[in-house]
Scaffold this motif. Structure first.
Motif, PDB file in Angstrom:
ATOM      1  N   UNK A   1       0.815  -1.280  -0.030  1.00  0.00           N
ATOM      2  CA  UNK A   1       0.150  -0.087  -0.007  1.00  0.00           C
ATOM      3  C   UNK A   1       1.019   1.405   0.118  1.00  0.00           C
ATOM      4  N   UNK A   2       0.571   2.298  -0.928  1.00  0.00           N
ATOM      5  CA  UNK A   2       1.071   3.569  -0.882  1.00  0.00           C
ATOM      6  C   UNK A   2       0.178   4.583  -0.463  1.00  0.00           C
ATOM      7  N   UNK A   3       0.867   5.795   0.046  1.00  0.00           N
ATOM      8  CA  UNK A   3      -0.002   7.143   0.396  1.00  0.00           C
ATOM      9  C   UNK A   3      -1.063   7.353  -0.769  1.00  0.00           C
TER      10      UNK A   3
ATOM     11  N   UNK B   1      -2.438  -2.794   5.435  1.00  0.00           N
ATOM     12  CA  UNK B   1      -3.683  -1.787   5.108  1.00  0.00           C
ATOM     13  C   UNK B   1      -4.477  -1.621   6.365  1.00  0.00           C
ATOM     14  N   UNK B   2      -4.665  -2.911   7.098  1.00  0.00           N
ATOM     15  CA  UNK B   2      -5.441  -2.628   8.256  1.00  0.00           C
ATOM     16  C   UNK B   2      -4.826  -1.638   9.212  1.00  0.00           C
ATOM     17  N   UNK B   3      -3.781  -1.725   9.646  1.00  0.00           N
ATOM     18  CA  UNK B   3      -2.948  -0.676  10.461  1.00  0.00           C
ATOM     19  C   UNK B   3      -3.208   0.668   9.854  1.00  0.00           C
ATOM     20  N   UNK B   4      -2.842   0.828   8.589  1.00  0.00           N
ATOM     21  CA  UNK B   4      -3.049   2.236   8.039  1.00  0.00           C
ATOM     22  C   UNK B   4      -4.429   2.626   7.682  1.00  0.00           C
TER      23      UNK B   4
ATOM     24  N   UNK C   1       7.990   9.666   2.660  1.00  0.00           N
ATOM     25  CA  UNK C   1       6.955  10.305   2.452  1.00  0.00           C
ATOM     26  C   UNK C   1       5.964   9.429   1.475  1.00  0.00           C
ATOM     27  N   UNK C   2       6.298   8.250   0.948  1.00  0.00           N
ATOM     28  CA  UNK C   2       5.590   7.870   0.002  1.00  0.00           C
ATOM     29  C   UNK C   2       4.648   6.564   0.714  1.00  0.00           C
ATOM     30  N   UNK C   3       5.008   6.006   1.384  1.00  0.00           N
ATOM     31  CA  UNK C   3       4.333   5.043   2.233  1.00  0.00           C
ATOM     32  C   UNK C   3       4.323   5.152   3.810  1.00  0.00           C
ATOM     33  N   UNK C   4       3.391   4.286   4.363  1.00  0.00           N
ATOM     34  CA  UNK C   4       3.473   4.334   5.743  1.00  0.00           C
ATOM     35  C   UNK C   4       4.815   3.864   6.335  1.00  0.00           C
ATOM     36  N   UNK C   5       4.982   4.402   7.531  1.00  0.00           N
ATOM     37  CA  UNK C   5       6.247   4.176   8.137  1.00  0.00           C
ATOM     38  C   UNK C   5       6.656   2.566   8.302  1.00  0.00           C
ATOM     39  N   UNK C   6       5.857   2.012   8.719  1.00  0.00           N
ATOM     40  CA  UNK C   6       6.036   0.550   8.940  1.00  0.00           C
ATOM     41  C   UNK C   6       6.200  -0.275   7.483  1.00  0.00           C
TER      42      UNK C   6
END
Ligand code: PNS
Length: 165
Positions: free
Chosen positions: A17-19, A60-63, A149-154
């Motif tokens: 998953x990306x931002x 995805x669930x976390x984000x 800056x493009x994806x969640x930190x995890x």
């Protein structure tokens, strides 16, 4: 009969998953009562994924955990069959540069022949995400690029661990 709830599906492989995906998902979440983020669960489709289905689901669930009307679920059937099973009225996808258009037009028409009652809705990518893709992020991660800056930190951490040289 149509359900009272207006349900939409946001489908994809999400490897990872990306931002940009999250932007589309959160905009869909404001438009529909429920959004099911549908994660392709076919290991052999389009080659092997970097992350397993369980990993992609977990990212995805976390984000999306702050959005109450979002569910994340795997699917391994035709997308329209999954959408029907969930009584969805729409399939929502993001559209970035013109290069997405041809593929999405084909998918839209294929899906429409199978399930004319399910509308495909395209949200124009926000400017800052119009050139962001999972494959681009993987390429950057492989060669030590800055992906924070493009994806969640995890996801950034996991990508560096798995692909970084
Ligand atoms: O570009 P992606 O993320 O790989 O897109 C995946 C998906 C399923 C959204 C796209 O390929 C599509 O709309 N496919 C329609 C055809 C279908 O149902 N294929 C089965 C996928 S399990």
């Amino acid at each position: 009969m149509a359900p009272d709830n207006r349900i939409a599906i946001c489908p994809g492989t999400f490897d990872p998953v990306t931002n940009g995906h999250l932007d589309v998902i959160s905009r869909a979440s404001a438009m529909y009562d429920e959004v099911v983020v549908a994660v392709v669960n076919l290991p052999w489709r389009k080659g092997k994924t970097v992350f397993t289905t369980d990993e992609r689901l977990a990212f995805l669930r976390k984000a999306t955990s702050h959005m109450a009307n979002i569910e994340v679920a795997p699917f391994s059937t035709l997308l329209v069959d999954f959408a029907r099973e969930r009584q969805a009225m729409a399939i929502v996808k993001g559209l970035r540069a013109i290069s997405d258009f041809e593929y999405e037009l084909e998918m839209n028409q294929l899906n429409h022949t199978q399930a004319p009652e399910i509308e495909s809705v395209y949200l124009m990518a926000s400017g800052k995400y119009s050139f962001l893709s999972s494959s681009g992020v993987k390429e950057l991660a492989t060669f030590g690029g800055d992906i924070e800056d493009l994806v969640p930190a995890e996801v950034a951490k996991a990508l560096k661990e798995r692909l970084g040289r």
